[in-house]
Design a protein around this motif. Structure first.
Motif, PDB file in Angstrom:
ATOM      1  N   VAL A  96     -12.767   0.355  -7.421  1.00  0.00           N
ATOM      2  CA  VAL A  96     -13.439   1.658  -7.443  1.00  0.00           C
ATOM      3  C   VAL A  96     -12.414   2.784  -7.361  1.00  0.00           C
ATOM      4  O   VAL A  96     -12.498   3.786  -8.099  1.00  0.00           O
ATOM      5  CB  VAL A  96     -14.441   1.754  -6.272  1.00  0.00           C
ATOM      6  CG1 VAL A  96     -15.056   3.140  -6.219  1.00  0.00           C
ATOM      7  CG2 VAL A  96     -15.519   0.694  -6.410  1.00  0.00           C
ATOM      8  N   ASN A  97     -11.440   2.628  -6.483  1.00  0.00           N
ATOM      9  CA  ASN A  97     -10.421   3.673  -6.350  1.00  0.00           C
ATOM     10  C   ASN A  97      -9.619   3.841  -7.634  1.00  0.00           C
ATOM     11  O   ASN A  97      -9.288   4.970  -8.023  1.00  0.00           O
ATOM     12  CB  ASN A  97      -9.482   3.335  -5.190  1.00  0.00           C
ATOM     13  CG  ASN A  97     -10.148   3.500  -3.843  1.00  0.00           C
ATOM     14  OD1 ASN A  97     -11.136   4.224  -3.726  1.00  0.00           O
ATOM     15  ND2 ASN A  97      -9.624   2.837  -2.831  1.00  0.00           N
ATOM     16  N   PHE A  98      -9.303   2.734  -8.284  1.00  0.00           N
ATOM     17  CA  PHE A  98      -8.502   2.843  -9.500  1.00  0.00           C
ATOM     18  C   PHE A  98      -9.296   3.531 -10.614  1.00  0.00           C
ATOM     19  O   PHE A  98      -8.744   4.359 -11.350  1.00  0.00           O
ATOM     20  CB  PHE A  98      -8.047   1.456  -9.961  1.00  0.00           C
ATOM     21  CG  PHE A  98      -7.109   1.503 -11.133  1.00  0.00           C
ATOM     22  CD1 PHE A  98      -5.788   1.902 -10.967  1.00  0.00           C
ATOM     23  CD2 PHE A  98      -7.557   1.180 -12.404  1.00  0.00           C
ATOM     24  CE1 PHE A  98      -4.929   1.969 -12.045  1.00  0.00           C
ATOM     25  CE2 PHE A  98      -6.699   1.243 -13.482  1.00  0.00           C
ATOM     26  CZ  PHE A  98      -5.376   1.635 -13.295  1.00  0.00           C
ATOM     27  N   ILE A  99     -10.599   3.193 -10.725  1.00  0.00           N
ATOM     28  CA  ILE A  99     -11.435   3.867 -11.733  1.00  0.00           C
ATOM     29  C   ILE A  99     -11.517   5.362 -11.442  1.00  0.00           C
ATOM     30  O   ILE A  99     -11.393   6.203 -12.344  1.00  0.00           O
ATOM     31  CB  ILE A  99     -12.842   3.236 -11.761  1.00  0.00           C
ATOM     32  CG1 ILE A  99     -12.759   1.788 -12.278  1.00  0.00           C
ATOM     33  CG2 ILE A  99     -13.779   4.050 -12.640  1.00  0.00           C
ATOM     34  CD1 ILE A  99     -14.066   1.030 -12.183  1.00  0.00           C
ATOM     35  N   THR A 100     -11.697   5.696 -10.144  1.00  0.00           N
ATOM     36  CA  THR A 100     -11.778   7.108  -9.765  1.00  0.00           C
ATOM     37  C   THR A 100     -10.486   7.848 -10.072  1.00  0.00           C
ATOM     38  O   THR A 100     -10.490   8.946 -10.645  1.00  0.00           O
ATOM     39  CB  THR A 100     -12.094   7.224  -8.253  1.00  0.00           C
ATOM     40  OG1 THR A 100     -13.290   6.512  -7.968  1.00  0.00           O
ATOM     41  CG2 THR A 100     -12.253   8.676  -7.851  1.00  0.00           C
ATOM     42  N   VAL A 101      -9.360   7.241  -9.689  1.00  0.00           N
ATOM     43  CA  VAL A 101      -8.066   7.869  -9.926  1.00  0.00           C
ATOM     44  C   VAL A 101      -7.802   8.022 -11.424  1.00  0.00           C
ATOM     45  O   VAL A 101      -7.268   9.042 -11.874  1.00  0.00           O
ATOM     46  CB  VAL A 101      -6.955   7.025  -9.256  1.00  0.00           C
ATOM     47  CG1 VAL A 101      -5.579   7.454  -9.741  1.00  0.00           C
ATOM     48  CG2 VAL A 101      -7.032   7.157  -7.747  1.00  0.00           C
ATOM     49  N   THR A 102      -8.230   7.036 -12.205  1.00  0.00           N
ATOM     50  CA  THR A 102      -8.055   7.119 -13.664  1.00  0.00           C
ATOM     51  C   THR A 102      -8.895   8.244 -14.248  1.00  0.00           C
ATOM     52  O   THR A 102      -8.423   9.018 -15.088  1.00  0.00           O
ATOM     53  CB  THR A 102      -8.447   5.781 -14.312  1.00  0.00           C
ATOM     54  OG1 THR A 102      -7.649   4.731 -13.755  1.00  0.00           O
ATOM     55  CG2 THR A 102      -8.215   5.820 -15.817  1.00  0.00           C
TER      56      THR A 102
ATOM     57  N   VAL B 271      -3.355   8.773 -12.284  1.00  0.00           N
ATOM     58  CA  VAL B 271      -2.498   7.588 -12.362  1.00  0.00           C
ATOM     59  C   VAL B 271      -1.059   8.039 -12.568  1.00  0.00           C
ATOM     60  O   VAL B 271      -0.796   8.996 -13.296  1.00  0.00           O
ATOM     61  CB  VAL B 271      -2.953   6.667 -13.510  1.00  0.00           C
ATOM     62  CG1 VAL B 271      -1.992   5.502 -13.675  1.00  0.00           C
ATOM     63  CG2 VAL B 271      -4.357   6.143 -13.250  1.00  0.00           C
ATOM     64  N   ASP B 272      -0.140   7.349 -11.904  1.00  0.00           N
ATOM     65  CA  ASP B 272       1.289   7.685 -11.976  1.00  0.00           C
ATOM     66  C   ASP B 272       1.609   9.012 -11.314  1.00  0.00           C
ATOM     67  O   ASP B 272       2.565   9.693 -11.695  1.00  0.00           O
ATOM     68  CB  ASP B 272       1.785   7.716 -13.422  1.00  0.00           C
ATOM     69  CG  ASP B 272       2.673   6.528 -13.732  1.00  0.00           C
ATOM     70  OD1 ASP B 272       3.142   5.882 -12.785  1.00  0.00           O
ATOM     71  OD2 ASP B 272       2.890   6.243 -14.913  1.00  0.00           O
TER      72      ASP B 272
ATOM     73  N   VAL C 221      -0.850   1.930  -8.792  1.00  0.00           N
ATOM     74  CA  VAL C 221      -0.968   3.277  -9.369  1.00  0.00           C
ATOM     75  C   VAL C 221       0.322   3.730 -10.039  1.00  0.00           C
ATOM     76  O   VAL C 221       0.287   4.390 -11.084  1.00  0.00           O
ATOM     77  CB  VAL C 221      -1.374   4.274  -8.257  1.00  0.00           C
ATOM     78  CG1 VAL C 221      -1.418   5.700  -8.793  1.00  0.00           C
ATOM     79  CG2 VAL C 221      -2.730   3.888  -7.685  1.00  0.00           C
ATOM     80  N   MET C 222       1.476   3.399  -9.438  1.00  0.00           N
ATOM     81  CA  MET C 222       2.762   3.905  -9.945  1.00  0.00           C
ATOM     82  C   MET C 222       3.393   2.889 -10.896  1.00  0.00           C
ATOM     83  O   MET C 222       3.318   1.680 -10.670  1.00  0.00           O
ATOM     84  CB  MET C 222       3.713   4.180  -8.782  1.00  0.00           C
ATOM     85  CG  MET C 222       3.140   5.035  -7.681  1.00  0.00           C
ATOM     86  SD  MET C 222       2.750   6.718  -8.225  1.00  0.00           S
ATOM     87  CE  MET C 222       4.384   7.389  -8.351  1.00  0.00           C
TER      88      MET C 222
END
Length: 267
Positions: A119-125, A130-131, A209-210
């Motif tokens: 969920v966090n990765f989808i939100t951050v995307t 990202v990065d 993320v990085m």
């Protein structure tokens, strides 16, 4: 006899906790001997700092260090700000749904952090983070444990102080920022120290993320070190010790604030 048994148990627990770090330090300082020998070596053979020097030659340790300091400092600042702002109304204000909101916050404690990665990765995307350091920091600025600790701290402040401030015409913001926050300083220090250690040692989320090596925090830089020295366990151990030392030194200098907070010392 009972006291001796308690001391023996405490010594055994301390030995179990300290041994991994001691073994890593001995490995980093040694230049001879079998690293994986059993029983393990408790003192370095032919001690030298060459492994530490090699780490600084091979990878940008200072750059990794600056990145970790920036991420840890920003995470601590935003967590203290947001969690204290969330804990204060839950502790001192009466409004509908207060217990339900607090219960929902506590319910998140049963979820393992790995569940939130997707969920966090989808939100951050979706937020195009990202990065970026914001993408690393954002998912860690609020958690239930910090809100629970600070809510308990606010509840231990005597109600008479708040009533006296209201009688003198103080607004709710003045009471929160000028009276309540200074009184719970030991608790804030405890949450800050725990957050700093957690952010410093965070490995999985920043590595997701990085992707740019120059922007890696120190914990992820250790993985980069493993790729550089695939056969040199001693150099990898030296890099690991260098990663641990800042948090260890910070805790030694701030442990009295940490212990006061854990004891619930609100004066």
């Amino acid at each position: 006899m009972k006291t001796i048994a308690h001391y023996l148990l405490l010594c055994a627990i301390a030995l179990v906790c300290v041994f991994p770090f001691w073994w890593t330090l001995v490995t980093a300082l040694s230049t001879e001997g079998n690293i994986f020998a059993f029983p393990p070596t408790f003192w370095p053979k032919a001690p030298s700092l060459d492994n530490f020097i090699e780490v600084f030659r091979a990878i940008p340790m200072w750059s990794f260090f600056r990145n970790s300091v920036f991420i840890a400092a920003c995470t601590v600042f935003w967590k203290l700000l947001l969690c204290s702002a969330a804990a204060y109304p839950l502790a001192r204000m009466q409004f509908k749904g207060r217990k339900l909101i607090f219960g929902l916050i506590l319910a998140t404690l049963v979820l393992p952090s790995e569940v939130n990665f997707l969920v966090n990765f989808i939100t951050v995307t979706k937020l195009s983070l990202v990065d970026t350091y914001a993408g690393v920091i954002l998912p860690n600025v609020v958690n239930a444990v910090s809100i629970l600790l600070l809510k308990q701290a606010f509840e231990e402040v005597p109600q008479d102080l708040i009533d006296a401030a209201r009688v003198d015409g103080a607004s709710e913001w003045i009471i929160f920022s000028k009276i309540m926050l200074p009184l719970i300083a030991p608790w804030l220090a405890t949450v800050g120290i725990l957050t700093a250690v957690e952010a410093w040692n965070e490995y999985i989320w920043p590595s997701i993320v990085m992707s740019k090596p120059d922007e890696f925090p120190l914990s992820v830089g250790v993985l980069y070190l493993r790729g550089t020295f695939g056969s040199s366990t001693r150099v990898i151990a030296a890099g690991t010790v260098l990663t641990i030392l800042p948090t260890l030194a910070a805790f030694l200098f701030t442990q009295r604030f940490f212990m006061r907070g854990m004891d619930g010392a609100v004066k």
